[in-house]
Design an enzyme around this catalytic site. Structure first.
Site, short mmCIF file in Angstrom:
data_model
loop_
_atom_site.label_atom_id
_atom_site.label_comp_id
_atom_site.label_asym_id
_atom_site.label_seq_id
_atom_site.Cartn_x
_atom_site.Cartn_y
_atom_site.Cartn_z
N ARG A 1 0.84 -1.20 0.00
CA ARG A 1 0.00 0.00 0.00
C ARG A 1 0.87 1.25 0.00
O ARG A 1 1.69 1.43 0.89
CB ARG A 1 -0.93 -0.01 1.22
CG ARG A 1 -1.98 1.07 1.19
CD ARG A 1 -3.05 0.84 2.26
NE ARG A 1 -2.50 0.81 3.61
CZ ARG A 1 -3.25 0.68 4.70
NH1 ARG A 1 -4.56 0.53 4.58
NH2 ARG A 1 -2.70 0.68 5.89
N THR B 1 -0.93 7.60 -0.94
CA THR B 1 -2.25 7.51 -1.58
C THR B 1 -3.11 6.39 -1.00
O THR B 1 -4.32 6.36 -1.21
CB THR B 1 -2.09 7.25 -3.08
OG1 THR B 1 -1.49 5.95 -3.28
CG2 THR B 1 -1.20 8.30 -3.72
N ASP C 1 -0.68 -4.00 12.45
CA ASP C 1 -0.22 -4.46 11.15
C ASP C 1 -0.03 -5.98 11.21
O ASP C 1 0.86 -6.48 11.89
CB ASP C 1 1.10 -3.79 10.79
CG ASP C 1 1.55 -4.11 9.37
OD1 ASP C 1 1.85 -5.29 9.09
OD2 ASP C 1 1.59 -3.18 8.54
N ASP D 1 3.52 -7.38 10.18
CA ASP D 1 4.55 -7.12 11.18
C ASP D 1 4.39 -8.03 12.39
O ASP D 1 5.38 -8.55 12.94
CB ASP D 1 4.50 -5.66 11.63
CG ASP D 1 5.08 -4.71 10.59
OD1 ASP D 1 5.78 -5.19 9.68
OD2 ASP D 1 4.81 -3.50 10.69
#
Length: 208
Positions: free
Chosen positions: A103, A107, A199, A202
């Site tokens: 990602r 944006t 996340d 992670d």
């Protein structure tokens, strides 16, 4: 778009530990894999069966076995790999595909860097695996790619979804069934699901 919420007590119990920030990577990986396996029972409820005969130690028996299209599990890298591990325990003969996306931090749009799919993807029942359906951008991109390759009747499996992600899939791919374990409140300003679990990649691999 059809949304299937798999809220079995075992899944909810494991999901509570997955959300806990104090859960370490080893336990987090194992729990994510276990939840994926449990979700697959529901996601694969409509697999076709056919009758055959087998010889038991006592007599011949009419039984039912899987028939129809073979299966493909397609993981959105990197977090989707943990879902593959769990589901393969149920369907070890399934082929596995990978779509690499990240990602863009500015944006929040997906950028594809890798794609490797079974050559006969159009002839298989496809389950797209994306643990966190946040903005929905990555899943929408992957669904479009799969459809370009001829795949139909794709099911998207996500452990946690945000309303914004579900709305994106409903808009871009209204024919897609989404199977989730939880629908959370919203996205924050950084595109993370709230309350979510942080996340996923992670936490699975112990990176930051």
């Amino acid at each position: 778009m059809r949304i299937t919420l798999v809220d079995h007590p075992l899944i909810q119990h494991k999901l509570a530990h997955i959300r806990d920030k104090n859960t370490g990577s080893k336990d987090f990986r194992e729990l994510m894999s276990e939840v994926s396996l449990l979700m697959a029972y529901e996601a694969m409820r409509d697999l076709e069966l056919e009758e055959k005969e087998v010889e038991t130690p006592v007599a011949r028996a009419r039984v039912r076995v899987l028939s129809g299209k073979k299966l493909a599990l397609v993981a959105i890298l990197r977090a989707g790999l943990v879902m593959v591990d769990g589901i393969l325990k149920l369907v070890p003969a399934a082929r596995v595909g990978h779509i690499g996306l990240y990602r863009d931090p500015e944006t929040l749009s997906p950028v594809q860097y890798y794609a490797k799919l079974p050559s006969d993807i159009a002839e298989r029942r496809v389950f797209l695996l994306d643990p966190m359906l946040a903005t929905g951008g990555s899943a929408s991109h992957a669904l479009a790619l799969l459809k370009e390759k001829g795949a139909t009747g794709i099911k998207l499996m996500s452990i946690i979804a945000a309303p914004e992600g579900l709305e994106r899939i409903a808009r871009d791919h209204p024919e897609t069934e989404v199977v989730v374990a939880a629908v959370d409140e919203r996205l924050n300003d950084h595109g993370y699901i709230v309350p979510g679990l942080g996340d996923a990649g992670d936490r699975i691999y112990g990176t930051k």
